[in-house]
Design a protein around this motif. Structure first.
Motif, PDB file in Angstrom:
ATOM      1  N   ALA A 107       0.518   9.176  -4.836  1.00  0.00           N
ATOM      2  CA  ALA A 107      -0.283  10.263  -4.266  1.00  0.00           C
ATOM      3  C   ALA A 107      -0.669   9.960  -2.824  1.00  0.00           C
ATOM      4  O   ALA A 107      -0.687  10.856  -1.966  1.00  0.00           O
ATOM      5  N   PHE A 108      -0.985   8.713  -2.551  1.00  0.00           N
ATOM      6  CA  PHE A 108      -1.349   8.271  -1.201  1.00  0.00           C
ATOM      7  C   PHE A 108      -0.185   8.493  -0.237  1.00  0.00           C
ATOM      8  O   PHE A 108      -0.350   9.084   0.844  1.00  0.00           O
ATOM      9  N   ILE A 109       1.010   8.045  -0.611  1.00  0.00           N
ATOM     10  CA  ILE A 109       2.182   8.176   0.242  1.00  0.00           C
ATOM     11  C   ILE A 109       2.526   9.649   0.468  1.00  0.00           C
ATOM     12  O   ILE A 109       2.833  10.071   1.597  1.00  0.00           O
ATOM     13  N   LYS A 110       2.450  10.434  -0.588  1.00  0.00           N
ATOM     14  CA  LYS A 110       2.781  11.858  -0.469  1.00  0.00           C
ATOM     15  C   LYS A 110       1.818  12.565   0.474  1.00  0.00           C
ATOM     16  O   LYS A 110       2.230  13.396   1.294  1.00  0.00           O
ATOM     17  N   GLU A 111       0.526  12.237   0.379  1.00  0.00           N
ATOM     18  CA  GLU A 111      -0.479  12.899   1.224  1.00  0.00           C
ATOM     19  C   GLU A 111      -0.329  12.507   2.694  1.00  0.00           C
ATOM     20  O   GLU A 111      -0.669  13.285   3.587  1.00  0.00           O
ATOM     21  N   LEU A 112       0.176  11.310   2.963  1.00  0.00           N
ATOM     22  CA  LEU A 112       0.390  10.874   4.349  1.00  0.00           C
ATOM     23  C   LEU A 112       1.491  11.678   5.033  1.00  0.00           C
ATOM     24  O   LEU A 112       1.536  11.762   6.266  1.00  0.00           O
ATOM     25  N   GLU A 113       2.400  12.233   4.250  1.00  0.00           N
ATOM     26  CA  GLU A 113       3.453  13.116   4.758  1.00  0.00           C
ATOM     27  C   GLU A 113       4.250  12.490   5.901  1.00  0.00           C
ATOM     28  O   GLU A 113       4.519  13.127   6.916  1.00  0.00           O
ATOM     29  N   GLY A 114       4.598  11.219   5.741  1.00  0.00           N
ATOM     30  CA  GLY A 114       5.448  10.580   6.741  1.00  0.00           C
ATOM     31  C   GLY A 114       4.761  10.207   8.030  1.00  0.00           C
ATOM     32  O   GLY A 114       5.419   9.812   9.002  1.00  0.00           O
ATOM     33  N   TYR A 144      -6.552  -1.403   7.328  1.00  0.00           N
ATOM     34  CA  TYR A 144      -6.490  -2.371   6.234  1.00  0.00           C
ATOM     35  C   TYR A 144      -7.246  -1.792   5.046  1.00  0.00           C
ATOM     36  O   TYR A 144      -8.471  -1.635   5.109  1.00  0.00           O
ATOM     37  N   VAL A 145      -6.522  -1.451   3.993  1.00  0.00           N
ATOM     38  CA  VAL A 145      -7.139  -0.888   2.794  1.00  0.00           C
ATOM     39  C   VAL A 145      -7.240  -2.002   1.758  1.00  0.00           C
ATOM     40  O   VAL A 145      -6.236  -2.557   1.326  1.00  0.00           O
ATOM     41  N   ILE A 146      -8.465  -2.317   1.378  1.00  0.00           N
ATOM     42  CA  ILE A 146      -8.724  -3.471   0.513  1.00  0.00           C
ATOM     43  C   ILE A 146      -9.295  -3.018  -0.821  1.00  0.00           C
ATOM     44  O   ILE A 146     -10.293  -2.284  -0.872  1.00  0.00           O
ATOM     45  N   LYS A 308      -5.062  10.730  -2.678  1.00  0.00           N
ATOM     46  CA  LYS A 308      -5.175  11.801  -1.689  1.00  0.00           C
ATOM     47  C   LYS A 308      -6.405  11.618  -0.808  1.00  0.00           C
ATOM     48  O   LYS A 308      -6.345  11.779   0.427  1.00  0.00           O
ATOM     49  N   ASN A 309      -7.536  11.289  -1.433  1.00  0.00           N
ATOM     50  CA  ASN A 309      -8.773  11.096  -0.662  1.00  0.00           C
ATOM     51  C   ASN A 309      -8.640   9.959   0.337  1.00  0.00           C
ATOM     52  O   ASN A 309      -9.136  10.041   1.469  1.00  0.00           O
ATOM     53  N   LEU A 310      -7.970   8.886  -0.078  1.00  0.00           N
ATOM     54  CA  LEU A 310      -7.773   7.753   0.816  1.00  0.00           C
ATOM     55  C   LEU A 310      -6.931   8.148   2.025  1.00  0.00           C
ATOM     56  O   LEU A 310      -7.280   7.823   3.172  1.00  0.00           O
ATOM     57  N   ALA A 311      -5.832   8.841   1.794  1.00  0.00           N
ATOM     58  CA  ALA A 311      -4.960   9.258   2.891  1.00  0.00           C
ATOM     59  C   ALA A 311      -5.704  10.175   3.860  1.00  0.00           C
ATOM     60  O   ALA A 311      -5.616  10.013   5.089  1.00  0.00           O
ATOM     61  N   ARG A 312      -6.464  11.134   3.316  1.00  0.00           N
ATOM     62  CA  ARG A 312      -7.207  12.058   4.180  1.00  0.00           C
ATOM     63  C   ARG A 312      -8.250  11.323   5.015  1.00  0.00           C
ATOM     64  O   ARG A 312      -8.460  11.642   6.192  1.00  0.00           O
TER      65      ARG A 312
END
Length: 334
Positions: A107-114, A144-146, A308-312
């Protein structure tokens, strides 16, 4: 040369260090800067545009973290790559790999959209591994996401990173005092509220049993469980793991999937029925738990939403601490 490459408009709302970054990236895209070509010095940019050296250094440090430029001691800054497609380079440090972490990651990768490159690592709750993974990469990422787990050296290691680039995921320890932006679970409240949502079903059982090995599990699960049982007058037990036989009239609340398998196997051997003779609540939902034993009730955060929340949060560049939603998914086992 400096004004040819760098554009600063102080009337714009955009931060000046961000304008420097965008100017360098645009110069590379237009071919004005080529690989191994020297950039204007920090003093040149600061003097030309009447900026502080710290503003220029902040921009150059982020460009270094993204791998776009490199610094050569005593000589200056040089273009390291002309590949500038991504705005972010993210280190994602999980505690361990499992099915629901995979859902979070996807979900994180998808929300980043490249818009970012992501490198994923695992510390496996080992303080030495955690320190090594972070410190060997402390100048190579924009974020850095920990996932901090219960690491005893967390503050010491985080103190070596640029504070504005650090994000907490899954847990937000009280001793950090909301110092870093985060997407987190409130384990105490989620446990309490989840059991409350199943209160009517729980009343048909004699006792609640929490399997709590300790160590890597969040303490909030334990305190939320105790709080619920005491406030609603349930008889309860806390055990470190499941040991047969399964007791009729008990609801087992299980964070560990190995214990879940052993419990389901033991119930089947004794010809008991999950949801009638014995109740089961498993922590952390996966697709498989919708099927096992006719459906396992789960108490789980929404890992898709967490990703998703993390990417946003990262893409926004803003500070926020976001409590991720959690729910009791009632199925046949309760």
């Amino acid at each position: 040369m400096t004004k040819r490459l760098i554009n600063i408009d102080k009337s714009r709302g955009e931060a000046q260090y961000r304008q420097i970054i965008n100017s360098v990236v645009q110069a590379i895209r237009l071919g004005k800067l080529r690989q191994q070509e020297k950039l204007p010095s920090v003093n040149d940019i600061a003097g030309t545009f009447n900026l502080s050296r710290d503003t220029v250094l902040m921009a150059y440090n982020e460009l270094k973290a993204r791998g776009i430029i490199q610094s050569v001691p005593g000589k200056g800054y040089y273009v390291d790559t002309t590949r500038v497609e991504h705005d972010q380079k993210i280190l994602l440090l999980f505690d361990e790999f499992n099915a629901f972490k995979e859902d979070l990651y996807n979900a994180f990768i998808k929300e980043l959209e490249g818009r970012a490159t992501v490198d994923i690592f695992f510390h496996h709750f080992n303080p030495e591994v955690f320190a090594s993974l972070v410190l060997e990469r402390k100048e190579r990422y924009t974020s850095y996401v920990i996932m901090p787990a219960n690491l005893p050296n967390l503050l010491e290691v985080l103190g070596k990173l640029p504070e504005e680039r650090v994000y907490m995921l899954d847990r937000n320890p009280d001793y950090l005092n909301n110092r870093f932006p985060c997407v987190y679970q409130d384990f105490h409240q989620d446990m309490y509220d989840g059991l409350l949502d199943g209160l009517d079903l729980l009343k048909k059982y004699d006792r609640l049993v929490l399997l709590f090995p300790g160590g890597k599990e969040p303490e909030g699960f334990l305190t939320g469980f105790k709080d619920f049982c005491k406030r609603h007058n349930f008889s309860y037990e806390i055990n470190s793991s499941f040991h047969p036989p399964a007791l009729k009239g008990s609801v087992y609340i299980i964070p560990n999937d190995r214990d879940l398998v052993n419990l389901v196997r033991d119930i089947s051997r004794k010809n008991m029925i999950a949801g009638k003779d014995v109740g089961i609540i498993s922590l952390n939902d996966t697709g498989l738990k919708e099927i096992v034993a006719g459906g396992i009730t789960t108490l789980s955060t929404d890992f898709d939403e967490m990703g998703k929340n993390l990417a946003r949060l990262i893409l926004s560049g803003k500070y926020a601490c976001i409590k991720n939603p959690s729910r009791l998914n009632i199925r046949r086992s309760l």
